[in-house]
Design an enzyme around this catalytic site. Structure first.
Site, PDB file in Angstrom:
ATOM      1  N   CYS A 312      29.263   6.897 -99.625  1.00 16.06           N
ATOM      2  CA  CYS A 312      27.909   7.379 -99.400  1.00 16.06           C
ATOM      3  C   CYS A 312      27.095   6.626 -99.170  1.00 16.06           C
ATOM      4  O   CYS A 312      27.399   5.439-100.389  1.00 16.06           O
ATOM      5  CB  CYS A 312      27.399   8.477 -99.801  1.00 16.06           C
ATOM      6  SG  CYS A 312      26.226   8.739 -99.959  1.00 16.06           S
ATOM      7  N   CYS A 315      24.186   5.894-101.329  1.00 19.79           N
ATOM      8  CA  CYS A 315      24.878   6.294-103.086  1.00 19.79           C
ATOM      9  C   CYS A 315      25.208   4.134-103.170  1.00 19.79           C
ATOM     10  O   CYS A 315      25.351   4.468-105.033  1.00 19.79           O
ATOM     11  CB  CYS A 315      26.196   7.083-102.905  1.00 19.79           C
ATOM     12  SG  CYS A 315      25.450   8.683-102.510  1.00 19.79           S
TER      13      CYS A 315
HETATM   14  P1  FAD Z   1      30.485  14.984-110.856  1.00 20.54           P
HETATM   15  O1  FAD Z   1      28.533  14.146-111.347  1.00 20.54           O
HETATM   16  O2  FAD Z   1      30.862  14.395-109.693  1.00 20.54           O
HETATM   17  O3  FAD Z   1      31.149  14.899-112.444  1.00 20.54           O
HETATM   18  C1  FAD Z   1      32.039  15.061-112.485  1.00 20.54           C
HETATM   19  C2  FAD Z   1      32.492  15.601-113.729  1.00 20.54           C
HETATM   20  O4  FAD Z   1      32.313  14.219-114.477  1.00 20.54           O
HETATM   21  C3  FAD Z   1      31.890  16.718-114.192  1.00 20.54           C
HETATM   22  O5  FAD Z   1      32.554  18.081-114.168  1.00 20.54           O
HETATM   23  C4  FAD Z   1      32.071  16.796-115.737  1.00 20.54           C
HETATM   24  O6  FAD Z   1      32.926  17.003-116.294  1.00 20.54           O
HETATM   25  C5  FAD Z   1      31.891  15.228-115.946  1.00 20.54           C
HETATM   26  N1  FAD Z   1      30.391  14.933-115.515  1.00 20.54           N
HETATM   27  C6  FAD Z   1      29.256  14.873-115.148  1.00 20.54           C
HETATM   28  N2  FAD Z   1      28.259  14.294-116.092  1.00 20.54           N
HETATM   29  C7  FAD Z   1      28.250  13.622-116.598  1.00 20.54           C
HETATM   30  C8  FAD Z   1      28.160  12.163-117.580  1.00 20.54           C
HETATM   31  N3  FAD Z   1      26.586  12.515-117.645  1.00 20.54           N
HETATM   32  N4  FAD Z   1      28.955  12.016-119.237  1.00 20.54           N
HETATM   33  C9  FAD Z   1      30.008  12.455-118.843  1.00 20.54           C
HETATM   34  N5  FAD Z   1      30.864  13.556-118.323  1.00 20.54           N
HETATM   35  C10 FAD Z   1      30.463  13.909-117.137  1.00 20.54           C
HETATM   36  N6  FAD Z   1      24.448  11.695-104.782  1.00 20.54           N
HETATM   37  C11 FAD Z   1      23.275  12.567-104.911  1.00 20.54           C
HETATM   38  O7  FAD Z   1      22.788  13.055-104.540  1.00 20.54           O
HETATM   39  N7  FAD Z   1      22.720  10.975-104.504  1.00 20.54           N
HETATM   40  C12 FAD Z   1      23.277   9.419-105.083  1.00 20.54           C
HETATM   41  O8  FAD Z   1      22.402   8.196-104.991  1.00 20.54           O
HETATM   42  C13 FAD Z   1      24.155   9.545-105.559  1.00 20.54           C
HETATM   43  N8  FAD Z   1      24.967   8.381-105.753  1.00 20.54           N
HETATM   44  C14 FAD Z   1      26.304   8.298-106.956  1.00 20.54           C
HETATM   45  C15 FAD Z   1      26.538   6.925-106.503  1.00 20.54           C
HETATM   46  C16 FAD Z   1      27.748   6.991-107.221  1.00 20.54           C
HETATM   47  C17 FAD Z   1      28.253   5.917-108.370  1.00 20.54           C
HETATM   48  C18 FAD Z   1      28.552   8.211-107.310  1.00 20.54           C
HETATM   49  C19 FAD Z   1      30.319   7.420-107.641  1.00 20.54           C
HETATM   50  C20 FAD Z   1      28.036   9.294-106.879  1.00 20.54           C
HETATM   51  C21 FAD Z   1      27.040   9.968-106.769  1.00 20.54           C
HETATM   52  N9  FAD Z   1      26.288  10.911-105.994  1.00 20.54           N
HETATM   53  C22 FAD Z   1      25.267  11.028-105.872  1.00 20.54           C
HETATM   54  C23 FAD Z   1      27.206  11.781-106.295  1.00 20.54           C
HETATM   55  C24 FAD Z   1      26.869  12.592-107.662  1.00 20.54           C
HETATM   56  O9  FAD Z   1      27.268  11.566-108.566  1.00 20.54           O
HETATM   57  C25 FAD Z   1      28.094  13.785-107.997  1.00 20.54           C
HETATM   58  O10 FAD Z   1      29.004  13.344-107.940  1.00 20.54           O
HETATM   59  C26 FAD Z   1      27.612  14.934-107.107  1.00 20.54           C
HETATM   60  O11 FAD Z   1      26.222  15.328-106.894  1.00 20.54           O
HETATM   61  C27 FAD Z   1      28.865  15.874-107.156  1.00 20.54           C
HETATM   62  O12 FAD Z   1      28.890  16.423-108.869  1.00 20.54           O
HETATM   63  P2  FAD Z   1      29.664  17.415-109.816  1.00 20.54           P
HETATM   64  O13 FAD Z   1      28.516  18.620-110.148  1.00 20.54           O
HETATM   65  O14 FAD Z   1      30.608  17.489-109.029  1.00 20.54           O
HETATM   66  O15 FAD Z   1      29.269  16.530-111.104  1.00 20.54           O
END
Ligand code: FAD
Length: 387
Positions: A312, A315
Site C-alpha cells: 500500500c 503505508c
Molecule cells: P498485524 O498488525 O498485521 O500484526 C500481525 C501479528 O503481529 C499479530 O497477529 C500479532 O501477533 C503481532 N503483533 C501485532 N502488533 C504487535 C506489536 N506491536 N508488537 C509485537 N507483535 C505484534 N494499515 C493502515 O491501515 N494504515 C497504515 O498506515 C498502515 N501502515 C503500515 C505500514 C507497514 C510498514 C506495514 C507492514 C503495515 C501497515 N499497515 C497499515 C497494516 C497494519 O499494520 C496491519 O498489518 C493491518 O491492519 C492488519 O492487522 P492485523 O490485525 O492482521 O495484525
C-alpha cells in the site's frame, strides 16, 4: 491497559511512563507546528523501488485511502520548491554549488564549507541513497496523513513477519540480550504506533467519518501492555537521539526562504528533552560487542529495505519515513564517538536534510501516538463508567 505509570519505561530508561507523558504534553504543540512548516513537511524518496526480498509484488489494498498524492502540481508550490531550485539541489552532489542560499539538501547540513563529507566507514542504518535517486519523488506529508488504509490480510502479515525475523541474532555474542531486546522493542513499538494511528484515524464506514475506534485500539494495542511500553521505549530512543545532536546544530543554517522560525522551534523542542530518557551506552557495552553492533546495523538496514515491499503506497510512504527516522536515531546514538567532539560534529554535519526531516516526523508520529494512547485511556474509562 495495566501499565503502572510510575514505573520506569525500561531498564535502559531513567524515566517513568508518566514523565514521558508530561514531556510530551509540554512539547506537543511546538512539534505539531514544526512538522507543518514547509521545511519539514516535504519528504523526498524513491517510492516505487523494486522489492528485493521476494518477487510477488501484487498489490492489496481495499480502499482509495491507500493512495499517496505525489506532488505534480508544481504551480501550487512555493517558489523555493520550483523545479529550477530543485534542479540546483541535484548539482550539490556534483560539481557546481554556487552561492545560492537556497541550495538546500546536503548543503543545509553541510557544515562550514557547505559540503557534506561522506564518512569513511558505514555508519548508516538505512540506505541514504534513496533521497538522491533519480526516481525519487517529492511528497507533502501533511497532505497524506498516516491513518487507516484498509491494508491487511496475508500481505501485511508477510511484511511484519519478515521484519520480526530480522531479530535473529547469532547466539553467543557478548551483550546480545540487550541488543536483541532493543531491536525487538523498536520494531514492536513501530508496529504499535502504526496500529495506534490507524485506530485513532479510522474510517467509520457507517457514517463516513474519520474517528477514533476504541475497540480496534484495544484489540491491537491497548490489551497488550508490552506493546504500549514499546511505544514509549521508541519515544525515549528518538528523544535521546534528538537531545544528543542539540549541541551540534548551532551552525546548521536554515535557508531564510523557509519559515523564519524553524530553527528556534526545533531548539525549543529539543530543550524540553533530558539525557536521562534513554541510556544507549548499556546496549553495546564493550569493545567485544562491536560485532553485535555491526549485525544490528545490517539487520536494521534490512528492515528499512523491507519497506519497499509494502503493497500500500501510503503505508509504504510512512513506513519509509519512520524507518529512516529510527535509522537516523540509531546512527546518532551508536555511531558518535563520545571522546571526540570533532567526530560528533562531523556525523551531525553529514546528516542529510531528509534524515533530519524523517527524524522529526518520526518523533511527531510517536508523540501523536502517545497523545492518542492517553486519549483512548480516557475513552475506555468513560466506557467503564457506563458513559
Ligand atoms: P498485524 O498488525 O498485521 O500484526 C500481525 C501479528 O503481529 C499479530 O497477529 C500479532 O501477533 C503481532 N503483533 C501485532 N502488533 C504487535 C506489536 N506491536 N508488537 C509485537 N507483535 C505484534 N494499515 C493502515 O491501515 N494504515 C497504515 O498506515 C498502515 N501502515 C503500515 C505500514 C507497514 C510498514 C506495514 C507492514 C503495515 C501497515 N499497515 C497499515 C497494516 C497494519 O499494520 C496491519 O498489518 C493491518 O491492519 C492488519 O492487522 P492485523 O490485525 O492482521 O495484525
Amino acid at each position: 491497559c495495566t501499565i503502572d505509570k510510575d514505573e520506569l519505561v525500561s531498564a535502559t530508561c531513567d524515566v517513568t511512563f508518566k514523565e514521558i507523558n508530561d514531556i510530551n504534553e509540554r512539547l506537543r504543540s511546538d512539534l505539531v507546528s514544526l512538522v507543518r512548516t514547509d521545511f519539514f513537511k516535504y519528504f523526498k524518496l524513491d517510492l516505487y523501488k523494486q522489492c528485493t526480498f521476494w518477487n510477488d509484488n501484487n498489490g492489496f489494498c481495499v480502499n482509495r485511502a491507500c493512495a499517496v498524492d505525489v506532488v505534480e502540481d508544481w504551480d501550487s508550490l512555493p517558489e523555493y520548491w520550483q523545479p529550477e531550485v530543485l534542479g540546483g539541489l541535484d548539482s550539490v552532489n556534483g560539481t557546481s554549488g554556487g552561492d545560492d542560499e537556497c541550495k538546500f539538501l546536503q548543503d543545509l547540513c553541510g557544515g562550514a564549507d557547505g559540503k557534506a563529507k561522506q564518512p569513511v566507514r558505514d555508519i548508516d542504518y538505512c540506505d541514504i541513497g534513496d533521497f538522491s535517486n533519480s526516481q525519487a519523488v517529492l511528497v507533502d506529508l501533511s497532505a497524506n496523513p498516516e491513518r487507516f488504509t484498509g491494508y491487511g490480510g496475508q500481505e501485511s502479515a508477510l511484511i511484519w513477519s519478515s521484519i520480526y525475523r530480522e531479530n535473529c541474532f547469532s547466539p553467543g555474542e557478548t551483550g546480545l540480550s540487550l541488543a536483541k531486546s532493543a531491536f525487538y522493542r523498536l520494531v514492536s513499538g513501530f508496529h504499535a504506533s502504526i496500529a495506534t494511528h490507524l485506530s485513532n484515524d479510522h474510517l467509520n464506514t457507517e457514517t463516513g467519518k474519520w474517528e477514533p475506534n476504541l475497540d480496534l485500539f484495544m484489540a491491537r494495542v491497548g490489551n497488550f501492555p508490552d506493546r504500549v511500553a514499546n511505544l514509549y521505549f521508541n519515544y525515549a530512543v528518538v528523544s535521546k537521539a534528538l537531545w544528543k545532536i542539540k549541541p551540534y546544530l548551532s551552525h546548521l543554517s536554515f535557508c531564510t526562504s523557509f519559515d523564519q522560525d524553524v530553527k528556534s522551534k526545533l531548539l525549543n523542542i529539543l530543550s524540553q528533552l533530558d539525557s536521562n530518557i534513554f541510556n544507549e551506552e548499556l546496549i553495546f557495552e564493550d569493545e567485544l560487542s562491536s560485532k553485535v553492533k555491526d549485525d544490528f546495523r545490517a539487520r536494521f538496514k534490512n528492515v528499512t529495505k523491507i519497506m519497499d515491499c509494502v503493497h500500500c503506497d501510503r503505508c509504504r510512504l510512512w513506513g519509509k519515513v519512520q524507518t529512516t527516522g529510527y535509522a537516523t536515531s540509531l546512527k546518532i546514538l551508536f555511531e558518535l564517538d563520545e571522546g571526540d567532539e570533532g567526530s560528533k560534529q562531523h556525523v551531525v554535519d553529514t546528516l542529510t536534510k531528509y534524515e533530519l526531516i524523517a527524524l522529526l516526523n518520526t518523533f511527531d508520529r510517536l508523540s501523536k501516538s502517545i497523545e492518542s494512547v492517553n486519549n483512548f485511556e480516557r475513552l475506555y474509562e468513560i466506557r467503564l463508567a457506563g458513559g
